[in-house]
Design a protein around this motif. Structure first.
Motif, PDB file in Angstrom:
ATOM      1  N   ILE A 232       0.855  -1.189   0.000  1.00 25.14           N
ATOM      2  CA  ILE A 232       0.000   0.000   0.000  1.00 25.14           C
ATOM      3  C   ILE A 232       0.890   1.238   0.000  1.00 25.14           C
ATOM      4  CG2 ILE A 232      -1.753   1.283   1.291  1.00 25.14           C
ATOM      5  CD1 ILE A 232      -2.733  -1.358   2.409  1.00 25.14           C
ATOM      6  N   GLU A 233       0.631   2.134  -0.911  1.00 28.69           N
ATOM      7  CA  GLU A 233       1.424   3.363  -0.997  1.00 28.69           C
ATOM      8  C   GLU A 233       1.175   4.236   0.230  1.00 28.69           C
ATOM      9  OE1 GLU A 233       3.605   4.304  -3.121  1.00 28.69           O
ATOM     10  OE2 GLU A 233       3.386   2.859  -4.760  1.00 28.69           O
ATOM     11  N   ARG A 234       2.217   4.920   0.668  1.00 30.02           N
ATOM     12  CA  ARG A 234       2.082   5.791   1.838  1.00 30.02           C
ATOM     13  C   ARG A 234       1.205   7.010   1.540  1.00 30.02           C
ATOM     14  NH1 ARG A 234       5.335   4.841   6.222  1.00 30.02           N
ATOM     15  NH2 ARG A 234       7.029   3.344   5.905  1.00 30.02           N
ATOM     16  N   ASN A 235       1.418   7.634   0.408  1.00 27.91           N
ATOM     17  CA  ASN A 235       0.746   8.904   0.125  1.00 27.91           C
ATOM     18  C   ASN A 235      -0.049   8.918  -1.181  1.00 27.91           C
ATOM     19  OD1 ASN A 235       1.988  10.214   2.458  1.00 27.91           O
ATOM     20  ND2 ASN A 235       3.894  10.126   1.283  1.00 27.91           N
ATOM     21  N   LYS A 236       0.211   7.999  -2.089  1.00 29.92           N
ATOM     22  CA  LYS A 236      -0.445   8.019  -3.398  1.00 29.92           C
ATOM     23  C   LYS A 236      -1.775   7.271  -3.326  1.00 29.92           C
ATOM     24  CE  LYS A 236       4.081   8.007  -5.666  1.00 29.92           C
ATOM     25  NZ  LYS A 236       4.981   7.250  -6.588  1.00 29.92           N
ATOM     26  N   ARG A 237      -2.794   7.959  -2.857  1.00 29.65           N
ATOM     27  CA  ARG A 237      -4.092   7.301  -2.655  1.00 29.65           C
ATOM     28  C   ARG A 237      -4.744   6.892  -3.979  1.00 29.65           C
ATOM     29  NH1 ARG A 237      -2.374   6.715   1.399  1.00 29.65           N
ATOM     30  NH2 ARG A 237      -2.500   4.676   0.431  1.00 29.65           N
ATOM     31  N   HIS A 238      -4.366   7.506  -5.075  1.00 24.64           N
ATOM     32  CA  HIS A 238      -4.941   7.122  -6.357  1.00 24.64           C
ATOM     33  C   HIS A 238      -4.501   5.724  -6.777  1.00 24.64           C
ATOM     34  CE1 HIS A 238      -0.976   8.756  -7.391  1.00 24.64           C
ATOM     35  NE2 HIS A 238      -1.023   7.984  -8.456  1.00 24.64           N
ATOM     36  N   MET A 239      -3.458   5.176  -6.095  1.00 25.31           N
ATOM     37  CA  MET A 239      -2.989   3.831  -6.400  1.00 25.31           C
ATOM     38  C   MET A 239      -3.783   2.758  -5.655  1.00 25.31           C
ATOM     39  SD  MET A 239      -0.576   4.198  -8.595  1.00 25.31           S
ATOM     40  CE  MET A 239       0.180   2.575  -8.535  1.00 25.31           C
ATOM     41  N   ASP A 240      -4.623   3.174  -4.707  1.00 25.14           N
ATOM     42  CA  ASP A 240      -5.356   2.195  -3.893  1.00 25.14           C
ATOM     43  C   ASP A 240      -6.273   1.323  -4.743  1.00 25.14           C
ATOM     44  OD1 ASP A 240      -4.109   3.191  -1.678  1.00 25.14           O
ATOM     45  OD2 ASP A 240      -5.800   4.433  -1.024  1.00 25.14           O
ATOM     46  N   ARG A 241      -6.912   1.909  -5.745  1.00 22.99           N
ATOM     47  CA  ARG A 241      -7.863   1.143  -6.565  1.00 22.99           C
ATOM     48  C   ARG A 241      -7.169  -0.025  -7.263  1.00 22.99           C
ATOM     49  NH1 ARG A 241     -12.940   1.758  -8.271  1.00 22.99           N
ATOM     50  NH2 ARG A 241     -13.056   3.745  -7.138  1.00 22.99           N
ATOM     51  N   ALA A 242      -5.976   0.231  -7.803  1.00 21.12           N
ATOM     52  CA  ALA A 242      -5.232  -0.842  -8.467  1.00 21.12           C
ATOM     53  C   ALA A 242      -4.803  -1.906  -7.458  1.00 21.12           C
ATOM     54  CB  ALA A 242      -4.012  -0.264  -9.189  1.00 21.12           C
ATOM     55  N   THR A 243      -4.411  -1.472  -6.263  1.00 24.01           N
ATOM     56  CA  THR A 243      -4.002  -2.409  -5.211  1.00 24.01           C
ATOM     57  C   THR A 243      -5.161  -3.331  -4.834  1.00 24.01           C
ATOM     58  OG1 THR A 243      -2.403  -0.823  -4.329  1.00 24.01           O
ATOM     59  CG2 THR A 243      -3.114  -2.595  -2.862  1.00 24.01           C
ATOM     60  N   VAL A 244      -6.345  -2.748  -4.652  1.00 19.58           N
ATOM     61  CA  VAL A 244      -7.513  -3.537  -4.257  1.00 19.58           C
ATOM     62  C   VAL A 244      -7.946  -4.466  -5.382  1.00 19.58           C
ATOM     63  CG1 VAL A 244      -9.914  -3.415  -3.502  1.00 19.58           C
ATOM     64  CG2 VAL A 244      -8.254  -1.774  -2.628  1.00 19.58           C
ATOM     65  N   ALA A 245      -7.845  -4.016  -6.620  1.00 21.95           N
ATOM     66  CA  ALA A 245      -8.199  -4.872  -7.758  1.00 21.95           C
ATOM     67  C   ALA A 245      -7.310  -6.114  -7.790  1.00 21.95           C
ATOM     68  CB  ALA A 245      -8.075  -4.089  -9.066  1.00 21.95           C
ATOM     69  N   GLY A 246      -6.016  -5.934  -7.533  1.00 27.59           N
ATOM     70  CA  GLY A 246      -5.110  -7.075  -7.475  1.00 27.59           C
ATOM     71  C   GLY A 246      -5.438  -8.002  -6.318  1.00 27.59           C
ATOM     72  N   LEU A 247      -5.834  -7.418  -5.179  1.00 23.94           N
ATOM     73  CA  LEU A 247      -6.221  -8.212  -4.010  1.00 23.94           C
ATOM     74  C   LEU A 247      -7.401  -9.120  -4.348  1.00 23.94           C
ATOM     75  CD1 LEU A 247      -6.786  -6.742  -0.434  1.00 23.94           C
ATOM     76  CD2 LEU A 247      -8.362  -8.387  -1.404  1.00 23.94           C
ATOM     77  N   TRP A 248      -8.446  -8.536  -4.950  1.00 24.48           N
ATOM     78  CA  TRP A 248      -9.639  -9.323  -5.281  1.00 24.48           C
ATOM     79  C   TRP A 248      -9.316 -10.387  -6.330  1.00 24.48           C
ATOM     80  CZ3 TRP A 248     -13.444  -9.846  -2.248  1.00 24.48           C
ATOM     81  CH2 TRP A 248     -13.952  -8.792  -1.485  1.00 24.48           C
ATOM     82  N   ALA A 249      -8.455 -10.070  -7.272  1.00 22.97           N
ATOM     83  CA  ALA A 249      -8.091 -11.044  -8.303  1.00 22.97           C
ATOM     84  C   ALA A 249      -7.391 -12.250  -7.676  1.00 22.97           C
ATOM     85  CB  ALA A 249      -7.191 -10.387  -9.352  1.00 22.97           C
TER      86      ALA A 249
END
Length: 408
Positions: free
Chosen positions: A376-393
């Motif tokens: 999880i990025e410390r400050n780049k909140r716009h990256m959260d969506r991609a992180t969560v998509a990978g989690l669900w996959a």
């Protein structure tokens, strides 16, 4: 010529001093790096005054016991002092931390915050029990021993007829003990409960569907052919509902200091946004007992509801079979009292995810656990969506391979 020994630094006194003076207490991991997570800390540092191992015993002993509270137990208790006792006790037990007893909470909190100068009758000095000060279990034990001695003296002198002095002494000891007694539990409070057992009947129906069906058949056997047909339709619907699998279960850490817990997991999984749990705590938010998140599976288009909890205390066999994912902070004590005894065995039965910041390294102990990092990025909140998509996959792939019944 004798030389004076250097004064021994007392972690209990330093904890009190730093709390009263609002000084910062720092946690260091085993590499010596600063961390905000008590569970990851190996050392507790009181500025330039002293440093101690996290689980160093303090002078404060548990009531009616010789067990001394550790520094980590006092720090965790003070950090969760406003939490209801049952929730605090359950969380500390789950994390493998020592629990401050209900009887000790008030006195310990008053001492740490400077409201009282008495550290309690159970406090020891230089490894030995303090004598003569305080009123509690230690003093009461001494008085009971004195009373027993006085009673023995009375019995021994009974043949001589001079029992007045011994009896007076025993009575005085008994009066002193009674003055210090406190009523902690009455018959009313022992029987009171705020738990609801309304779900038990539904659970029994789910665990023993055959008995429910058999009872239904017997009951409807005497009602005519038309009623039997209706009953058959209803039984078919019930049987179909029993075939439905329970919600797949995700478990998160119970610690409020964990990167993901019950406060912020739904925001991540459902809203695709990582929010630090302290944001919810500062707003006075109550920790949910459980959460539910619905997800449409990309491979099948099926809509599945996931149940999220932070405790397995009430798990039955069906719950263990429904476990699909566990988030861990790398602490082995998270799995105390689990069905499986080691982290390696736990993650042979579910997907393991280790949430951490992108620039952090996972704990060495987790390298053999068979878990995946969740960066999880410390400050780049716009990256959260991609992180969560990978989690669900990853979770969908795991379920399709190891828990295919959820897709039926």
């Amino acid at each position: 010529m004798s030389t004076g020994a250097a004064p021994t630094t007392d972690p209990l006194e330093l904890l009190r001093q730093y709390t009263v003076e609002k000084k910062t207490i720092e946690f260091l991991d085993k590499e010596g790096n600063l961390t905000t997570d008590l569970l990851q800390a190996a050392t507790v540092r009181f500025g330039e005054d002293a440093s101690f191992a996290r689980d160093t015993p303090t002078r404060y002993s548990r009531s009616n016991s010789d067990d001394q509270y550790t520094l980590s137990a006092l720090l965790y208790f003070f950090d969760h002092r406003d939490q209801p006792f049952y929730e605090y006790m359950k969380a500390s037990n789950t994390l493998g931390l020592q629990t401050v007893s209900f009887n000790d909470r008030s006195g310990l909190l008053d001492y740490i915050t400077g409201k009282s100068d008495k550290a309690g009758a159970g406090t020891t000095e230089s490894g030995k029990q303090a004598s003569g000060e305080g009123d509690g279990s230690r003093l009461r034990t001494d008085e009971l021993a004195a009373g027993a001695a006085a009673t023995s003296a009375v019995g021994a002198s009974g043949a001589g007829g001079d029992t007045g002095v011994g009896a007076d002494s025993a009575n005085e000891v008994a009066r002193n003990v009674m003055r210090r007694e406190r009523t902690l539990v009455t018959t009313s409070t022992a029987l009171s409960s705020n738990k609801s057992f309304a779900h038990v009947s539904e659970l029994l129906k789910e665990l023993f569907p055959s008995k429910s069906a058999a009872g239904s058949k017997d009951k409807n056997a005497a009602s005519g052919a038309g009623a039997a047909a209706k009953t058959g339709d209803a039984a078919g619907r019930r049987k179909s509902s029993h075939r439905k699998r329970r919600d797949p279960i995700i478990v998160v850490p119970a610690a409020t200091t964990a990167m993901l817990n019950m406060y912020n997991i739904k925001a991540l999984l459902q809203d695709h946004e990582y929010i630090e749990s302290r944001v919810f705590l500062e707003k006075g938010g109550q920790k949910p007992r459980e959460e539910f998140v619905e997800r449409t599976m990309a491979s099948t288009g099926q809509n599945i509801r996931f149940r999220i909890v932070d405790s397995v205390q009430d798990f039955g066999e069906a719950d263990w079979n429904s476990l699909v994912c566990v988030f861990t902070q790398g602490a082995a004590w998270q799995f105390k009292n689990w069905m499986w005894k080691t982290p390696e065995e736990v993650f042979q039965h579910c997907l393991g995810l280790y949430p951490k910041h992108q620039d952090e390294q996972p704990k060495d102990a987790t390298r053999t656990w068979g878990i995946m990092p969740l960066n999880i990025e410390r400050n780049k909140r716009h990256m959260d969506r991609a992180t969560v998509a990978g989690l669900w996959a990853n979770l969908e792939q795991y379920m399709a391979r190891n828990k295919p019944d959820f897709f039926k």
